[in-house]
Design a protein around this motif. Structure first.
Motif, PDB file in Angstrom:
ATOM      1  N   GLY A  70       0.819  -1.215   0.000  1.00  0.00           N
ATOM      2  CA  GLY A  70       0.000   0.000   0.000  1.00  0.00           C
ATOM      3  C   GLY A  70       0.844   1.252   0.000  1.00  0.00           C
ATOM      4  O   GLY A  70       0.601   2.187  -0.784  1.00  0.00           O
ATOM      5  N   VAL A  71       1.858   1.302   0.870  1.00  0.00           N
ATOM      6  CA  VAL A  71       2.750   2.466   0.923  1.00  0.00           C
ATOM      7  C   VAL A  71       3.495   2.617  -0.400  1.00  0.00           C
ATOM      8  O   VAL A  71       3.693   3.729  -0.891  1.00  0.00           O
ATOM      9  CB  VAL A  71       3.737   2.332   2.105  1.00  0.00           C
ATOM     10  N   GLY A  72       3.871   1.484  -0.991  1.00  0.00           N
ATOM     11  CA  GLY A  72       4.569   1.526  -2.274  1.00  0.00           C
ATOM     12  C   GLY A  72       3.716   2.095  -3.400  1.00  0.00           C
ATOM     13  O   GLY A  72       4.247   2.657  -4.361  1.00  0.00           O
ATOM     14  N   MET A  73       2.398   1.953  -3.278  1.00  0.00           N
ATOM     15  CA  MET A  73       1.484   2.487  -4.287  1.00  0.00           C
ATOM     16  C   MET A  73       1.043   3.914  -3.975  1.00  0.00           C
ATOM     17  O   MET A  73       0.184   4.463  -4.649  1.00  0.00           O
ATOM     18  CB  MET A  73       0.257   1.584  -4.408  1.00  0.00           C
ATOM     19  N   GLY A  74       1.614   4.505  -2.925  1.00  0.00           N
ATOM     20  CA  GLY A  74       1.304   5.888  -2.607  1.00  0.00           C
ATOM     21  C   GLY A  74       0.182   6.084  -1.607  1.00  0.00           C
ATOM     22  O   GLY A  74      -0.253   7.218  -1.385  1.00  0.00           O
ATOM     23  N   THR A  96      -3.824   4.716   6.179  1.00  0.00           N
ATOM     24  CA  THR A  96      -4.708   3.874   5.368  1.00  0.00           C
ATOM     25  C   THR A  96      -4.073   2.512   5.100  1.00  0.00           C
ATOM     26  O   THR A  96      -4.739   1.477   5.156  1.00  0.00           O
ATOM     27  CB  THR A  96      -5.032   4.563   4.034  1.00  0.00           C
ATOM     28  N   ALA A  97      -2.762   2.519   4.824  1.00  0.00           N
ATOM     29  CA  ALA A  97      -2.060   1.258   4.601  1.00  0.00           C
ATOM     30  C   ALA A  97      -2.088   0.398   5.860  1.00  0.00           C
ATOM     31  O   ALA A  97      -2.282  -0.820   5.797  1.00  0.00           O
ATOM     32  CB  ALA A  97      -0.619   1.524   4.174  1.00  0.00           C
TER      33      ALA A  97
END
Length: 320
Positions: free
Chosen positions: A96-100, A105-106
């Protein structure tokens, strides 16, 4: 909890299973089990105050009564569900963090997925057995003496696998909201603390700041206490024939309605005080402390890799 992957690293970080198992074993063996026993006692006996519940648990064997059900069921449950939780949550949070996606939220998504995964993968059986171990002692008051395995076999012969996994849907809902809230609120609190201290998103927080953030997440996540009270009622062995108004076939909704009719809104939040303490301690162990353990593991991996590179260079030089 998000993992910073090594340059070029691909695939899944399996070490999180071991980290999760170790950290959850730590939390349950220290403060976790006494708080769990006290919470379950109050949720199963909704007329008792916290002092009365403490006295009742203490009467079952003093300090040993506070750790009732620890061996083997709490250890089995803690190690398996801890590994599943941290592994699943870390992978999803990192992705999730990698997708911004924002850290809060992640963390929410990772915690929700981890909670559901641990519930259906491990907790139906182990939570049932642990709850049986705690609640079956009430049968002794009316002259019924049975071991944990005798209760298990009676349930299996009578209700099969469904009986052993009774309440697993309530457990899944509880764990989904539990860890989604804990990790989401904890990451949100970490972001807020960084903003207050003027730090960037990638700047690390001190130990006390991380513990504070986890404490906030663990405390706020107890909003779902009614789900926990429903779970305890559905899995309680001592109440199977104790109340004529109790539904014969329990579901989440009819159990919720039964508890509300019997004890009102206060009954649905019975045991919330020890659960706040439990939630704080679990979140500190599984978020703050686990972050440090993973960071140490990363450094160890880096040092091991550098050592191997150095040894390889020396061998090439000697060969030359």
């Amino acid at each position: 909890m998000a993992i910073q992957r090594e340059p070029g690293q691909k695939g899944i970080n399996w070490s999180n299973i071991a980290v999760g198992a170790i950290m959850n074993m730590l939390q349950v063996t220290t403060l976790g089990q006494p708080l769990e026993v006290l919470k379950t006692q109050m949720a199963a006996n909704r007329s008792q105050t916290m002092l009365q519940a403490t006295k009742a648990v203490w009467a079952r064997g003093g300090i040993a009564g506070m750790y009732q059900g620890l061996i083997p069921w709490a250890w089995i449950e803690a190690s398996t569900k801890g590994g599943v939780l941290l592994f699943t949550a870390s992978e999803i949070e990192t992705a999730g963090v990698g997708m911004g996606v924002s850290p809060a939220t992640a963390g929410l998504l990772g915690g929700m997925a981890g909670g559901v995964a641990q519930a259906y993968a491990t907790m139906g059986f182990t939570t049932c057995m642990k709850t049986v171990e705690i609640t079956r002692h009430k049968e002794a008051a009316v002259g019924v003496e049975r071991s944990t395995f005798q209760v298990f076999m009676d349930i299996y012969r009578r209700e099969g696998i469904k009986g052993i996994n009774k309440g697993v849907n309530a457990v899944a809902v509880r764990q989904c909201t539990n860890w989604g809230s804990r990790m989401g609120f904890a990451r949100l609190a970490e972001t807020s603390i960084r903003n207050v201290r003027g730090k960037g998103e990638k700047d690390s927080l001190g130990a006390m700041d991380k513990i504070l953030a986890s404490s906030i997440g663990g405390a706020l996540a107890t909003w779902n206490q009614p789900i926990e009270v429903v779970r305890v009622e559905m899995q309680s062995m001592a109440k199977a024939t104790a109340n004529a108004n109790r539904p014969a076939k329990l579901t989440i909704l009819n159990t919720l309605g039964f508890i509300y009719k019997e004890n009102g809104i206060k009954g649905l939040y019975r045991g919330v005080t020890p659960r706040i303490g439990l939630g704080i301690w679990q979140t500190i162990c599984m978020v703050s402390f686990a972050d440090y353990v993973k960071a140490w593991g990363k450094k160890l991996t880096e040092l091991t890799g550098l050592k191997r590179v150095s040894q390889g260079s020396q061998q090439r030089c000697l060969a030359f």
